[in-house]
Design a protein around this motif. Structure first.
Motif, mmCIF file in Angstrom:
data_model
loop_
_atom_site.group_PDB
_atom_site.id
_atom_site.type_symbol
_atom_site.label_atom_id
_atom_site.label_comp_id
_atom_site.label_asym_id
_atom_site.label_seq_id
_atom_site.Cartn_x
_atom_site.Cartn_y
_atom_site.Cartn_z
ATOM 1 N N ARG A 1 5.032 6.764 -2.143
ATOM 2 C CA ARG A 1 3.658 6.947 -2.607
ATOM 3 C C ARG A 1 2.700 6.045 -1.840
ATOM 4 O O ARG A 1 2.984 4.859 -1.652
ATOM 5 N N SER A 2 1.591 6.601 -1.436
ATOM 6 C CA SER A 2 0.524 5.772 -0.891
ATOM 7 C C SER A 2 -0.360 5.379 -2.063
ATOM 8 O O SER A 2 -0.831 6.230 -2.814
ATOM 9 N N LEU A 3 -0.559 4.074 -2.244
ATOM 10 C CA LEU A 3 -1.164 3.600 -3.488
ATOM 11 C C LEU A 3 -2.687 3.595 -3.473
ATOM 12 O O LEU A 3 -3.321 3.812 -4.492
ATOM 13 N N ASP A 4 -3.287 3.304 -2.359
ATOM 14 C CA ASP A 4 -4.748 3.193 -2.368
ATOM 15 C C ASP A 4 -5.390 3.935 -1.205
ATOM 16 O O ASP A 4 -6.503 3.616 -0.800
ATOM 17 N N PHE A 5 -4.664 4.916 -0.694
ATOM 18 C CA PHE A 5 -5.268 5.758 0.333
ATOM 19 C C PHE A 5 -4.563 7.112 0.317
ATOM 20 O O PHE A 5 -3.474 7.256 -0.227
ATOM 21 N N GLN A 6 -5.204 8.090 0.899
ATOM 22 C CA GLN A 6 -4.612 9.416 0.975
ATOM 23 C C GLN A 6 -3.890 9.571 2.310
ATOM 24 O O GLN A 6 -4.431 9.217 3.355
ATOM 25 N N ALA A 7 -2.689 10.058 2.235
ATOM 26 C CA ALA A 7 -1.870 10.187 3.438
ATOM 27 C C ALA A 7 -1.512 11.651 3.661
ATOM 28 O O ALA A 7 -0.644 12.189 2.976
ATOM 29 N N THR A 8 -2.179 12.281 4.595
ATOM 30 C CA THR A 8 -1.824 13.669 4.899
ATOM 31 C C THR A 8 -0.494 13.745 5.632
ATOM 32 O O THR A 8 0.162 14.773 5.645
ATOM 33 N N THR A 9 -0.116 12.648 6.244
ATOM 34 C CA THR A 9 1.142 12.607 6.991
ATOM 35 C C THR A 9 1.952 11.388 6.589
ATOM 36 O O THR A 9 1.424 10.277 6.557
ATOM 37 N N MET A 10 3.195 11.617 6.276
ATOM 38 C CA MET A 10 4.132 10.526 6.019
ATOM 39 C C MET A 10 5.362 10.747 6.885
ATOM 40 O O MET A 10 5.630 11.871 7.315
ATOM 41 N N PHE A 11 6.066 9.686 7.141
ATOM 42 C CA PHE A 11 7.231 9.748 8.016
ATOM 43 C C PHE A 11 8.448 9.210 7.271
ATOM 44 O O PHE A 11 8.350 8.250 6.512
ATOM 45 N N TRP A 12 9.590 9.823 7.531
ATOM 46 C CA TRP A 12 10.844 9.359 6.955
ATOM 47 C C TRP A 12 11.783 8.913 8.068
ATOM 48 O O TRP A 12 11.996 9.645 9.047
ATOM 49 N N VAL B 1 0.813 -1.204 0.000
ATOM 50 C CA VAL B 1 0.000 0.000 0.000
ATOM 51 C C VAL B 1 0.846 1.252 0.000
ATOM 52 O O VAL B 1 0.335 2.332 -0.213
ATOM 53 N N VAL B 2 2.140 1.101 0.286
ATOM 54 C CA VAL B 2 3.070 2.221 0.193
ATOM 55 C C VAL B 2 4.217 1.788 -0.706
ATOM 56 O O VAL B 2 4.854 0.779 -0.453
ATOM 57 N N SER B 3 4.425 2.551 -1.749
ATOM 58 C CA SER B 3 5.472 2.241 -2.714
ATOM 59 C C SER B 3 6.627 3.215 -2.542
ATOM 60 O O SER B 3 6.409 4.430 -2.470
ATOM 61 N N GLN B 4 7.824 2.695 -2.461
ATOM 62 C CA GLN B 4 9.008 3.546 -2.293
ATOM 63 C C GLN B 4 10.005 3.217 -3.393
ATOM 64 O O GLN B 4 10.302 2.053 -3.648
ATOM 65 N N HIS B 5 10.519 4.262 -4.012
ATOM 66 C CA HIS B 5 11.490 4.091 -5.096
ATOM 67 C C HIS B 5 12.584 5.154 -5.004
ATOM 68 O O HIS B 5 12.305 6.284 -4.609
ATOM 69 N N PRO B 6 13.797 4.823 -5.383
ATOM 70 C CA PRO B 6 14.239 3.498 -5.809
ATOM 71 C C PRO B 6 14.561 2.597 -4.622
ATOM 72 O O PRO B 6 14.585 3.056 -3.489
ATOM 73 N N SER B 7 14.805 1.336 -4.885
ATOM 74 C CA SER B 7 15.175 0.400 -3.821
ATOM 75 C C SER B 7 16.662 0.526 -3.494
ATOM 76 O O SER B 7 17.056 0.326 -2.345
ATOM 77 N N TRP B 8 17.450 0.797 -4.514
ATOM 78 C CA TRP B 8 18.894 0.918 -4.337
ATOM 79 C C TRP B 8 19.389 2.151 -5.084
ATOM 80 O O TRP B 8 18.936 2.419 -6.188
ATOM 81 N N VAL B 9 20.285 2.850 -4.483
ATOM 82 C CA VAL B 9 20.939 3.962 -5.162
ATOM 83 C C VAL B 9 22.416 3.943 -4.809
ATOM 84 O O VAL B 9 22.771 3.877 -3.631
ATOM 85 N N ILE B 10 23.241 4.003 -5.843
ATOM 86 C CA ILE B 10 24.671 4.189 -5.636
ATOM 87 C C ILE B 10 25.036 5.488 -6.347
ATOM 88 O O ILE B 10 24.733 5.653 -7.531
ATOM 89 N N CYS B 11 25.652 6.393 -5.637
ATOM 90 C CA CYS B 11 25.943 7.691 -6.248
ATOM 91 C C CYS B 11 27.309 8.192 -5.798
ATOM 92 O O CYS B 11 27.876 7.713 -4.806
ATOM 93 N N LYS B 12 27.801 9.147 -6.530
ATOM 94 C CA LYS B 12 29.079 9.766 -6.182
ATOM 95 C C LYS B 12 28.875 10.836 -5.118
ATOM 96 O O LYS B 12 27.808 11.468 -5.048
ATOM 97 N N SER B 13 29.886 11.050 -4.333
ATOM 98 C CA SER B 13 29.837 12.083 -3.313
ATOM 99 C C SER B 13 29.578 13.445 -3.957
ATOM 100 O O SER B 13 30.152 13.768 -5.000
ATOM 101 N N GLY B 14 28.679 14.198 -3.362
ATOM 102 C CA GLY B 14 28.371 15.527 -3.873
ATOM 103 C C GLY B 14 27.118 15.604 -4.713
ATOM 104 O O GLY B 14 26.605 16.697 -4.966
ATOM 105 N N THR B 15 26.606 14.463 -5.129
ATOM 106 C CA THR B 15 25.381 14.468 -5.929
ATOM 107 C C THR B 15 24.162 14.445 -5.010
ATOM 108 O O THR B 15 24.270 14.170 -3.813
ATOM 109 N N SER B 16 23.007 14.747 -5.603
ATOM 110 C CA SER B 16 21.761 14.718 -4.845
ATOM 111 C C SER B 16 20.937 13.519 -5.272
ATOM 112 O O SER B 16 20.952 13.122 -6.427
ATOM 113 N N VAL B 17 20.224 12.981 -4.339
ATOM 114 C CA VAL B 17 19.429 11.786 -4.586
ATOM 115 C C VAL B 17 18.000 12.023 -4.112
ATOM 116 O O VAL B 17 17.787 12.484 -2.988
#
Lengths: 117, 111
Positions: A24-35, A3-19
């Motif tokens: 996404r909530s797939l079948d409901f509305q989420a006024t609040t999400m947590f990281w 019901v919650v989709s998160q992407h990407p699963s893996w990220v490899i990046c160089k130092s200094g770049t932004s990621v």
């Protein structure tokens, strides 16, 4: 299904770049999400609370200018790790609270493993 | 003192064994308690809530001792698929923001 989709699963990046990580909530509305962030063999640590249509609330010690959160719609929150450095390498997980028929449960995304070289 | 403390393990047990995990929490006003299961580099998944009266779900039994601020999880007849990290989670206030996660106890069930 998820019901919650998160992407990407893996990220490899160089130092200094932004990621950018999407949650996404797939079948409901989420006024609040947590990281959350989780280092190896450690607990999940809440980084920030993402509120639709307003500024995120950051936990103590989390730099808001480094971890940019945008919650522009009721189904999407994004976390951008700006100018990533090796110490930012971690497992990032989002979650969203669903009410109504789902009874105020907390659903987690599948997580994003970030590796900064 | 950490808000939620768990024995990190690892616990290595043979199939069919019974294993128990313990967890203590520091906030005596905590209102709700959970056990989550987390596989390596996956999201936590709710295993069961923990009630004062104790509750059972198949091979899993959870207990809460408010006086001692102590939570336990008992797994009977361990299966290989039970191998995971088990997270003790405490919600002091009823707000989802306040969920506090223990660092987890790692379980490996051996054939």
């Amino acid at each position: 299904g998820a019901v919650v989709s998160q992407h990407p699963s893996w990220v490899i990046c160089k130092s200094g770049t932004s990621v950018k990580i999407e949650c996404r909530s797939l079948d409901f509305q989420a006024t609040t999400m947590f990281w959350y962030r989780q280092f190896p063999k450690q607990s999940l640590m809440l980084m920030a609370t993402s509120n639709e249509g307003s500024k995120a609330t950051y936990e103590q010690g989390v730099e808001k200018d480094k971890f940019l959160i945008n919650h522009a719609s009721l189904t999407l929150s994004t976390l951008t790790v700006t100018s990533a450095h090796p110490e930012d390498s971690s497992f990032y997980i989002c979650s969203a609270r669903a009410g109504g028929m789902r009874g105020e449960k907390l659903f987690f995304g599948s997580g994003t493993q970030l590796s900064v070289l | 003192r950490k808000e939620v403390e768990q024995d990190p393990g690892p616990f290595n047990v043979p199939e069919g064994a019974t294993v128990a995990f313990n967890c203590t929490y520091s906030n005596s006003a905590s209102q709700s308690f959970f056990w989550y299961r987390q596989d390596c580099r996956k999201e936590p998944k709710l295993l069961m809530s923990v009630y004062s009266s104790g509750n059972e779900d198949g091979r899993f039994t959870a207990q809460l001792n408010r006086a001692s601020q102590y939570i336990s999880l008992l797994i009977r007849d361990s299966k290989l698929s039970d191998s995971a990290t088990y997270l003790c989670v405490v919600n002091p206030s009823g707000s989802a923001r306040q969920l506090t996660f223990g660092s987890g106890t790692q379980l490996t069930v051996l054939p």
